[in-house]
Design a protein around this motif. Structure first.
Motif, PDB file in Angstrom:
ATOM      1  N   GLY A  14      72.526  17.047 -34.461  1.00 15.55           N
ATOM      2  CA  GLY A  14      73.295  16.048 -33.486  1.00 15.55           C
ATOM      3  C   GLY A  14      72.848  16.739 -31.627  1.00 15.55           C
ATOM      4  O   GLY A  14      72.303  16.243 -30.743  1.00 15.55           O
ATOM      5  N   GLY A  15      73.487  17.941 -31.976  1.00 21.75           N
ATOM      6  CA  GLY A  15      73.445  18.880 -30.440  1.00 21.75           C
ATOM      7  C   GLY A  15      71.930  18.568 -30.069  1.00 21.75           C
ATOM      8  O   GLY A  15      71.402  19.060 -28.809  1.00 21.75           O
ATOM      9  N   LEU A  16      71.685  19.526 -30.914  1.00 22.63           N
ATOM     10  CA  LEU A  16      69.928  19.696 -31.179  1.00 22.63           C
ATOM     11  C   LEU A  16      68.411  18.614 -30.890  1.00 22.63           C
ATOM     12  O   LEU A  16      68.836  19.095 -29.156  1.00 22.63           O
ATOM     13  CB  LEU A  16      69.310  21.060 -32.140  1.00 22.63           C
ATOM     14  CG  LEU A  16      69.984  21.942 -32.236  1.00 22.63           C
ATOM     15  CD1 LEU A  16      69.410  22.602 -33.880  1.00 22.63           C
ATOM     16  CD2 LEU A  16      69.285  23.174 -31.236  1.00 22.63           C
ATOM     17  N   VAL A  17      69.348  17.465 -30.842  1.00 20.20           N
ATOM     18  CA  VAL A  17      68.137  16.095 -30.654  1.00 20.20           C
ATOM     19  C   VAL A  17      68.725  15.630 -28.887  1.00 20.20           C
ATOM     20  O   VAL A  17      67.817  15.232 -28.979  1.00 20.20           O
ATOM     21  CB  VAL A  17      68.302  15.825 -31.838  1.00 20.20           C
ATOM     22  CG1 VAL A  17      67.670  13.766 -31.470  1.00 20.20           C
ATOM     23  CG2 VAL A  17      68.619  16.096 -33.029  1.00 20.20           C
ATOM     24  N   ALA A  18      69.955  15.755 -28.855  1.00 13.43           N
ATOM     25  CA  ALA A  18      70.229  15.078 -28.650  1.00 13.43           C
ATOM     26  C   ALA A  18      69.833  16.359 -26.373  1.00 13.43           C
ATOM     27  O   ALA A  18      69.848  15.917 -25.926  1.00 13.43           O
ATOM     28  CB  ALA A  18      71.918  16.235 -27.627  1.00 13.43           C
ATOM     29  N   ALA A  19      69.464  17.785 -26.748  1.00 13.10           N
ATOM     30  CA  ALA A  19      68.752  18.061 -26.048  1.00 13.10           C
ATOM     31  C   ALA A  19      67.498  17.784 -26.084  1.00 13.10           C
ATOM     32  O   ALA A  19      67.078  18.978 -24.755  1.00 13.10           O
ATOM     33  CB  ALA A  19      69.537  19.382 -26.137  1.00 13.10           C
ATOM     34  N   GLY A  20      66.945  17.646 -26.865  1.00 11.74           N
ATOM     35  CA  GLY A  20      65.695  17.144 -26.319  1.00 11.74           C
ATOM     36  C   GLY A  20      64.444  17.574 -27.780  1.00 11.74           C
ATOM     37  O   GLY A  20      63.809  17.774 -27.409  1.00 11.74           O
ATOM     38  N   TRP A  21      65.288  18.295 -28.886  1.00 11.69           N
ATOM     39  CA  TRP A  21      64.220  18.394 -30.215  1.00 11.69           C
ATOM     40  C   TRP A  21      64.502  17.458 -30.723  1.00 11.69           C
ATOM     41  O   TRP A  21      64.864  16.908 -30.685  1.00 11.69           O
ATOM     42  CB  TRP A  21      65.053  19.624 -30.493  1.00 11.69           C
ATOM     43  CG  TRP A  21      65.249  20.828 -30.018  1.00 11.69           C
ATOM     44  CD1 TRP A  21      66.282  21.661 -29.095  1.00 11.69           C
ATOM     45  CD2 TRP A  21      64.103  22.200 -29.981  1.00 11.69           C
ATOM     46  NE1 TRP A  21      66.026  23.110 -29.310  1.00 11.69           N
ATOM     47  CE2 TRP A  21      64.443  23.365 -28.814  1.00 11.69           C
ATOM     48  CE3 TRP A  21      62.757  22.073 -30.931  1.00 11.69           C
ATOM     49  CZ2 TRP A  21      63.740  24.584 -29.215  1.00 11.69           C
ATOM     50  CZ3 TRP A  21      62.255  23.400 -30.262  1.00 11.69           C
ATOM     51  CH2 TRP A  21      62.456  24.332 -30.073  1.00 11.69           C
ATOM     52  N   PRO A  22      62.742  17.400 -31.070  1.00  9.30           N
ATOM     53  CA  PRO A  22      62.891  16.403 -32.451  1.00  9.30           C
ATOM     54  C   PRO A  22      63.754  16.325 -33.456  1.00  9.30           C
ATOM     55  O   PRO A  22      63.622  17.800 -33.870  1.00  9.30           O
ATOM     56  CB  PRO A  22      61.557  16.706 -32.599  1.00  9.30           C
ATOM     57  CG  PRO A  22      60.123  17.706 -31.419  1.00  9.30           C
ATOM     58  CD  PRO A  22      61.709  18.048 -30.752  1.00  9.30           C
ATOM     59  N   PRO A  23      63.897  15.785 -34.431  1.00  2.84           N
ATOM     60  CA  PRO A  23      65.044  15.753 -35.302  1.00  2.84           C
ATOM     61  C   PRO A  23      63.768  17.013 -36.107  1.00  2.84           C
ATOM     62  O   PRO A  23      64.675  17.967 -37.266  1.00  2.84           O
ATOM     63  CB  PRO A  23      64.735  14.486 -35.876  1.00  2.84           C
ATOM     64  CG  PRO A  23      64.541  13.646 -34.512  1.00  2.84           C
ATOM     65  CD  PRO A  23      63.905  13.773 -33.626  1.00  2.84           C
ATOM     66  N   ARG A  24      62.655  17.024 -36.361  1.00  6.67           N
ATOM     67  CA  ARG A  24      62.103  18.328 -37.504  1.00  6.67           C
ATOM     68  C   ARG A  24      62.228  19.612 -37.228  1.00  6.67           C
ATOM     69  O   ARG A  24      63.175  19.842 -37.979  1.00  6.67           O
ATOM     70  CB  ARG A  24      60.621  17.440 -38.110  1.00  6.67           C
ATOM     71  CG  ARG A  24      59.814  18.422 -39.145  1.00  6.67           C
ATOM     72  CD  ARG A  24      59.093  17.887 -39.537  1.00  6.67           C
ATOM     73  NE  ARG A  24      58.099  18.595 -40.322  1.00  6.67           N
ATOM     74  CZ  ARG A  24      57.433  19.503 -40.362  1.00  6.67           C
ATOM     75  NH1 ARG A  24      57.349  19.898 -39.567  1.00  6.67           N
ATOM     76  NH2 ARG A  24      57.076  20.373 -41.949  1.00  6.67           N
ATOM     77  N   GLN A  25      62.237  19.254 -36.350  1.00  8.18           N
ATOM     78  CA  GLN A  25      62.473  20.763 -35.585  1.00  8.18           C
ATOM     79  C   GLN A  25      63.980  20.773 -35.276  1.00  8.18           C
ATOM     80  O   GLN A  25      64.012  22.848 -35.892  1.00  8.18           O
ATOM     81  CB  GLN A  25      61.655  20.884 -34.554  1.00  8.18           C
ATOM     82  CG  GLN A  25      60.322  20.850 -34.406  1.00  8.18           C
ATOM     83  CD  GLN A  25      59.570  21.863 -33.191  1.00  8.18           C
ATOM     84  OE1 GLN A  25      59.593  22.353 -33.101  1.00  8.18           O
ATOM     85  NE2 GLN A  25      58.524  21.137 -32.455  1.00  8.18           N
ATOM     86  N   ALA A  26      64.779  20.418 -35.078  1.00 10.11           N
ATOM     87  CA  ALA A  26      66.288  20.277 -34.857  1.00 10.11           C
ATOM     88  C   ALA A  26      66.661  21.406 -36.914  1.00 10.11           C
ATOM     89  O   ALA A  26      67.612  21.799 -36.937  1.00 10.11           O
ATOM     90  CB  ALA A  26      66.861  19.391 -34.960  1.00 10.11           C
TER      91      ALA A  26
END
Length: 221
Positions: A122-134
Motif C-alpha cells: 500500500g505504501g509503494l502504490v500510494a507513493a506512485g508505483w504501479p501495483p505489479r512493480q510494487a
C-alpha cells in the motif's frame, strides 16, 4: 497433603518458550514433547492451546513479525519507507536466525505477515508505483533481508592464515574476516540495500515519465 503445583499455561508462555528453544537448539529440534518438558507439563497439555505444531509456529512467526516497523511508509516517501522497513525487518530476523527458514515459506494466513505485506504494498502504490512493480519490489526487498539473515558469509572462514595464503592469493586476508563478522555483515547489507534503492530511483523516474506522457497524450485528444 498439598497437591503438586502445576505450572500455568497460556498461549503466550508456550509461544515464547518455543521461540527460546528454537533460538537455542534450532527449528528442526523443536517438538511438542521437548516443549512440554521445558514447560514442566505433559505434551497433551499443549494441545488444548495449540492443536498442531504448525499453528504454534505460525503464532511464533506472528510474535517476531509484530516487531517490524512499517510506519516509515506512512509519510509517502517510498525511499525512506523501503529502507527503514528493510532495516527493521532484518533486525527482527537477525535476533532469531534459526526461525528464518520457516518465515521464508511465505505469509500464508499469518496475520502479522499479511499486515506487513499490506502496509508495504500500500505504501509503494500510494507513493506512485504501479501495483505489479510494487509487488516485485516488496518481494525483492524480502529476498535481500532473508538472505542477509540466513547465515554469515564472514563467519564461514577460519582464522588460520595458512588455509588461504598459499592456495588462494586473493584471499590472503580472509583469516581476519571472522573477527569482524558483525561489522562486515551489517555493512554488506547496507551496501546492497543502498544499491537496490538507487537502482529503483531510475526505474521510478521512468514510471513517472511514462505516466506524464500518458496524461499529455490524453489531454491532446
Amino acid at each position: 497433603m498439598a497437591r503438586p503445583r502445576v505450572p500455568l499455561l497460556s498461549r503466550e508462555r508456550i509461544r515464547e518458550t518455543a521461540l527460546t528453544l528454537i533460538d537455542r537448539d534450532g527449528l528442526t529440534e523443536l517438538s511438542m514433547r521437548k516443549l512440554a518438558a521445558e514447560l514442566g507439563v505433559q505434551a497433551a497439555s499443549l494441545y488444548g492451546h495449540y492443536p498442531t505444531k504448525d499453528e504454534l509456529l505460525d503464532d511464533v512467526a506472528d510474535l517476531i513479525m509484530a516487531g517490524i516497523d512499517t510506519s516509515p511508509f506512512d509519510g509517502g516517501d517510498w525511499r525512506r519507507g523501503l529502507s527503514d522497513w528493510a532495516r527493521s525487518y532484518r533486525s527482527a530476523l537477525a535476533e532469531h536466525p534459526n526461525f528464518v527458514p520457516y518465515l521464508a515459506t511465505g505469509p500464508g494466513r499469518r496475520d502479522e505477515s499479511l499486515r506487513m505485506a499490506d502496509a508495504v504494498h500500500g505504501g509503494l502504490v500510494a507513493a506512485g508505483w504501479p501495483p505489479r512493480q510494487a509487488t516485485m519490489i516488496g518481494a525483492a526487498a524480502r529476498y535481500v533481508v532473508m538472505g542477509s539473515t540466513v547465515g554469515s558469509f564472514s563467519r564461514g572462514f577460519v582464522d588460520d592464515v595458512q588455509v588461504y595464503r598459499d592456495r588462494y592469493p586473493h584471499l590472503e586476508q580472509a583469516h581476519l574476516l571472522r573477527a569482524k563478522a558483525d561489522e562486515i555483515d551489517s555493512e554488506s547489507f547496507e551496501l546492497v540495500l543502498t544499491a537496490f534503492v538507487d537502482g529503483l530511483e531510475t526505474r521510478f523516474a521512468e514510471v513517472q515519465r511514462r505516466r506524464a506522457g500518458h496524461r499529455g497524450a490524453a489531454s491532446e485528444e
